[in-house]
Structures are given as C-alpha cells and as structure tokens.
Scaffold this motif. Structure first.
Motif, PDB file in Angstrom:
ATOM      1  N   LEU A   1       0.848  -1.201   0.000  1.00  0.00           N
ATOM      2  CA  LEU A   1       0.000   0.000   0.000  1.00  0.00           C
ATOM      3  C   LEU A   1       0.876   1.241   0.000  1.00  0.00           C
ATOM      4  CD1 LEU A   1      -3.223   0.741   1.966  1.00  0.00           C
ATOM      5  CD2 LEU A   1      -1.284   2.318   2.214  1.00  0.00           C
ATOM      6  N   TRP A   2       0.479   2.225  -0.806  1.00  0.00           N
ATOM      7  CA  TRP A   2       1.163   3.511  -0.878  1.00  0.00           C
ATOM      8  C   TRP A   2       0.184   4.626  -0.529  1.00  0.00           C
ATOM      9  CZ3 TRP A   2       1.702  -0.392  -4.364  1.00  0.00           C
ATOM     10  CH2 TRP A   2       2.985  -0.827  -4.707  1.00  0.00           C
ATOM     11  N   VAL A   3       0.673   5.662   0.114  1.00  0.00           N
ATOM     12  CA  VAL A   3      -0.065   6.910   0.284  1.00  0.00           C
ATOM     13  C   VAL A   3       0.746   7.990  -0.415  1.00  0.00           C
ATOM     14  CG1 VAL A   3      -0.989   8.601   1.900  1.00  0.00           C
ATOM     15  CG2 VAL A   3      -1.058   6.161   2.486  1.00  0.00           C
TER      16      VAL A   3
ATOM     17  N   GLY B   1      -4.032  -6.841  -9.545  1.00  0.00           N
ATOM     18  CA  GLY B   1      -4.192  -5.475 -10.016  1.00  0.00           C
ATOM     19  C   GLY B   1      -3.884  -4.455  -8.947  1.00  0.00           C
ATOM     20  N   GLN B   2      -4.456  -3.270  -9.108  1.00  0.00           N
ATOM     21  CA  GLN B   2      -4.205  -2.160  -8.191  1.00  0.00           C
ATOM     22  C   GLN B   2      -5.508  -1.400  -7.954  1.00  0.00           C
ATOM     23  OE1 GLN B   2      -1.765   1.769  -8.861  1.00  0.00           O
ATOM     24  NE2 GLN B   2      -0.310   0.159  -8.307  1.00  0.00           N
ATOM     25  N   LEU B   3      -5.756  -1.068  -6.695  1.00  0.00           N
ATOM     26  CA  LEU B   3      -6.962  -0.348  -6.279  1.00  0.00           C
ATOM     27  C   LEU B   3      -6.558   1.037  -5.812  1.00  0.00           C
ATOM     28  CD1 LEU B   3     -10.050  -0.422  -5.511  1.00  0.00           C
ATOM     29  CD2 LEU B   3      -9.295  -1.196  -3.249  1.00  0.00           C
ATOM     30  N   ARG B   4      -7.176   2.071  -6.385  1.00  0.00           N
ATOM     31  CA  ARG B   4      -6.861   3.456  -6.041  1.00  0.00           C
ATOM     32  C   ARG B   4      -8.079   4.120  -5.395  1.00  0.00           C
ATOM     33  NH1 ARG B   4      -4.720   2.679 -11.184  1.00  0.00           N
ATOM     34  NH2 ARG B   4      -6.649   3.500 -12.071  1.00  0.00           N
ATOM     35  N   THR B   5      -7.797   4.956  -4.382  1.00  0.00           N
ATOM     36  CA  THR B   5      -8.856   5.679  -3.680  1.00  0.00           C
ATOM     37  C   THR B   5      -8.360   7.082  -3.348  1.00  0.00           C
ATOM     38  OG1 THR B   5      -9.575   3.597  -2.636  1.00  0.00           O
ATOM     39  CG2 THR B   5     -10.442   5.645  -1.709  1.00  0.00           C
ATOM     40  N   ARG B   6      -9.188   8.083  -3.626  1.00  0.00           N
ATOM     41  CA  ARG B   6      -8.868   9.475  -3.292  1.00  0.00           C
ATOM     42  C   ARG B   6      -9.681   9.888  -2.073  1.00  0.00           C
ATOM     43  NH1 ARG B   6      -4.770  12.738  -4.877  1.00  0.00           N
ATOM     44  NH2 ARG B   6      -5.124  12.157  -7.072  1.00  0.00           N
ATOM     45  N   ILE B   7      -9.017  10.522  -1.086  1.00  0.00           N
ATOM     46  CA  ILE B   7      -9.673  10.986   0.125  1.00  0.00           C
ATOM     47  C   ILE B   7      -9.994  12.471  -0.005  1.00  0.00           C
ATOM     48  CG2 ILE B   7      -9.502  11.168   2.631  1.00  0.00           C
ATOM     49  CD1 ILE B   7      -9.438   8.281   1.557  1.00  0.00           C
ATOM     50  N   VAL B   8     -11.214  12.851   0.351  1.00  0.00           N
ATOM     51  CA  VAL B   8     -11.600  14.270   0.320  1.00  0.00           C
ATOM     52  C   VAL B   8     -12.232  14.639   1.653  1.00  0.00           C
ATOM     53  CG1 VAL B   8     -11.917  14.271  -2.163  1.00  0.00           C
ATOM     54  CG2 VAL B   8     -13.893  13.814  -0.686  1.00  0.00           C
TER      55      VAL B   8
ATOM     56  N   LEU C   1      -3.982  10.250  -2.047  1.00  0.00           N
ATOM     57  CA  LEU C   1      -4.283   9.139  -2.947  1.00  0.00           C
ATOM     58  C   LEU C   1      -3.699   7.876  -2.341  1.00  0.00           C
ATOM     59  CD1 LEU C   1      -5.330   8.053  -5.701  1.00  0.00           C
ATOM     60  CD2 LEU C   1      -3.038   8.490  -6.615  1.00  0.00           C
ATOM     61  N   VAL C   2      -4.543   6.872  -2.132  1.00  0.00           N
ATOM     62  CA  VAL C   2      -4.117   5.592  -1.575  1.00  0.00           C
ATOM     63  C   VAL C   2      -4.159   4.547  -2.678  1.00  0.00           C
ATOM     64  CG1 VAL C   2      -4.485   3.891   0.255  1.00  0.00           C
ATOM     65  CG2 VAL C   2      -5.205   6.265   0.597  1.00  0.00           C
ATOM     66  N   ARG C   3      -3.068   3.789  -2.811  1.00  0.00           N
ATOM     67  CA  ARG C   3      -3.008   2.707  -3.804  1.00  0.00           C
ATOM     68  C   ARG C   3      -2.676   1.406  -3.089  1.00  0.00           C
ATOM     69  NH1 ARG C   3       1.218   2.835  -7.122  1.00  0.00           N
ATOM     70  NH2 ARG C   3       2.380   4.423  -5.955  1.00  0.00           N
ATOM     71  N   VAL C   4      -3.458   0.378  -3.387  1.00  0.00           N
ATOM     72  CA  VAL C   4      -3.203  -0.953  -2.845  1.00  0.00           C
ATOM     73  C   VAL C   4      -2.952  -1.898  -4.014  1.00  0.00           C
ATOM     74  CG1 VAL C   4      -4.001  -2.794  -1.330  1.00  0.00           C
ATOM     75  CG2 VAL C   4      -4.822  -0.452  -0.978  1.00  0.00           C
ATOM     76  N   GLU C   5      -1.934  -2.721  -3.877  1.00  0.00           N
ATOM     77  CA  GLU C   5      -1.563  -3.665  -4.937  1.00  0.00           C
ATOM     78  C   GLU C   5      -1.349  -5.042  -4.319  1.00  0.00           C
ATOM     79  OE1 GLU C   5       1.262  -2.651  -8.371  1.00  0.00           O
ATOM     80  OE2 GLU C   5       2.529  -3.729  -6.942  1.00  0.00           O
TER      81      GLU C   5
END
Length: 315
Positions: free
Chosen positions: A240-242, A308-315, A299-303
């Motif tokens: 996971l990346w932030v 694959g890879q799942l991306r999520t943006r926090i607002v 932006l959070v990315r999980v691989e």
C-alpha cells in the motif's frame, strides 16, 4: 493461445449495474458475450454469475476463447465506469488481528509485551460485519473522511468472494467455495472507535459502526480475479502507498489464520452464500502504528500480486 479473464461490475448507459468480462484491456458485456457463445438466458449481473458458479466460470472461460469474443462489442477498460466488483453482497465479514507482523507492531505501539501465540492460546479467527451496500466503494472512488474524524487510517487486505453456498465446510474443502479474489482497503476512523462519554470498562464504549461502517469505508476492486487465475492465496505480495510513499509491504503468508481456515470458521457459525465477501486482515504498516493519518487530497493505492491495483482518493 488461451486467454484468461477478469470480471467487473460497470454502469451501462441507462445507469444500471451489469457484469463485464475484461480480456486484453477491453470490457465485454458478460450477458452479450455468453449469449453470443450459445447461452440465451445468460445473467446480466455479477450476482447472477455468482449464483451459478462454478458453471458460469467454465462458460465464461469457453466464451473468451471462442469465436464469440471478436464478434461481441467491447469498450476500453479506462473508458468504463466501474463499481465494486460485487456491488450488493449479502454480507461482508472482516477479519481482525490476523497478521503476525501487524499484531506485533500494535503491541509495540501500546507498550504491551509480546502476546502468546494465538493458536496455542486457543484464540479462533475473529470477524466483524460492516453494512454491505453503504460501506462499499469502487475502483478510483472518491471517499469522504467522515465528519469529526481526524485519524482516518488505511488497511490493505486480500478479499475473498464466495461462489458456492457452504455450511460446515472443512479447511481442506474451503477454497473450492471461492469464486475469486479482489483487493480491499478497510478504511478505519480510529478516533471514532470509542464513545468517550462511556466508562473505559463499559461494554458500550466501543463504536464499531462509526469506526468501520461509515459511507465508502470499504473500497473494493478493481475487479474480481477468478480463483483459477489467482494462484495460492497464501503466497501473494501485498503493498500500500499513500501519495507514492510505501506504507505497507508484506505478503499473505504472514496471516495467522489462512483464507481457507477463515472460510471454514465462518461456515461453522452460519451459511455462506454466493456473493458474500470476506476480508482476511491487514499486515503491518498501518497509520496508527506510525502516527500518520489520511488527509483530504491523499491518494491511496493498494496492490496485490496478480490482482491489479486499487486506487482511492480521500476528500
């Protein structure tokens, strides 16, 4: 050459959710593809496919490797609005305390001595439930930090999707009930997890609904990888990346209870149905262990290897 495939749920022009088959970066409407290959009453949704799994798995595999594929309309994957691959699961079960490395890091954070081995102490797999439809968010979702939350945390997880009704299944049999695997990010509102007005010893102090069940708390995707293409679920790297900073970097061999053992345990408590989702726990590297939390704009990315890879943006 034989093609493999992935399954997605996408929004059609009328705004309805339909099942799609991803091959070579193109999305094919699952019902259209199956009808073109000789199945006139093909289901149009992911729930319909999962209700008749593993038969549908064989039919989809045959269709993507038949003459029906080049004659079926398709769209580039990046042009399709994706939902969570299972948009309306019957239940979502989330495992807690299921990675050795995460358990050890939390003991250090709370200045606790190393705890005894969970298996030796007789501790069984432990799960909680979240609201299925309200919690789910799809690939590239924008998720609002819940009101009053300043400590929004991340948790990379391997998700299992059930494809066969089972009850009292053994660990040796359990993986045969899995239709496929997906990536999840079990977002956690750490500072909403307790009700401060309650006494520390009160059984009503914990607030799991605010902590884990808020709107969009469970991004899931980007697709469903059928079990036949996923390999051994206990041999997958998970990261996971932030904002491009690597925070979690582990593998599923670190699980205390395997995917099969979790399925077997849950099936002893209740019947598992096609479309049910099981999250299998998170490894070390969560924000609460670092004193870091998600901020608006992150932006959070999980691989996970092969998924694959799942991306999520926090607002």
């Amino acid at each position: 050459m034989d093609y493999d495939y992935r399954l997605v749920s996408f929004v059609d022009r009328g705004g309805a959710a339909r099942a799609g088959v991803v091959v070579g970066g193109q999305v094919y409407d699952a019902a259209d593809l199956l009808q073109s290959s000789g199945l006139p009453d093909a289901p149009a949704t992911m729930a319909g496919l999962l209700d008749d799994w593993p038969g549908m798995d064989e039919r989809v595999l045959a269709a993507v490797n038949s003459s029906a594929l080049p004659t079926t309309a398709s769209w580039p994957l990046e042009s399709v609005a994706l939902l969570a691959p299972v948009p309306a699961p019957g239940a979502i079960y989330c495992a807690g305390v299921n990675y050795r490395c995460h358990r050890e890091e939390m003991a250090r954070v709370h200045n606790r001595p190393p705890e005894p081995d969970l298996r030796e102490s007789g501790f069984e797999p432990w799960h909680f439930l979240v609201p299925p439809r309200a919690s789910l968010a799809g690939p590239d979702a924008i998720v609002e930090r819940p009101a009053g939350c300043e400590k929004l945390d991340w948790e990379a997880e391997l998700a299992l999707v059930i494809g066969r009704q089972v009850r009292h299944v053994t660990p040796d049999e359990a993986l045969s009930a899995v239709a496929g695997y997906a990536i999840a990010n079990d977002l956690s509102a750490r500072d909403l997890s307790v009700r401060p007005q309650q006494n520390e010893k009160s059984p009503f102090r914990a607030d799991w609904l605010a902590h884990k069940g808020f709107e969009g708390s469970l991004p899931l995707g980007p697709w469903l990888t059928p079990a036949r293409f996923a390999g051994d679920p206990q041999k997958l790297g998970i990261r996971l990346w932030v904002n491009d900073a690597l925070k979690q970097d582990s593998d599923t061999s670190q699980m205390i209870y395997s995917a099969a053992e979790q399925i077997a345990h849950l099936s002893r408590l209740r019947t598992l149905y096609p479309g049910d989702v099981i999250l299998t726990g998170t490894p070390a590297g969560v924000g609460s262990a670092r004193g870091e939390f998600l901020q608006p704009g992150d932006l959070v990315r999980v691989e996970i290897d092969g998924l694959g890879q799942l991306r999520t943006r926090i607002v």
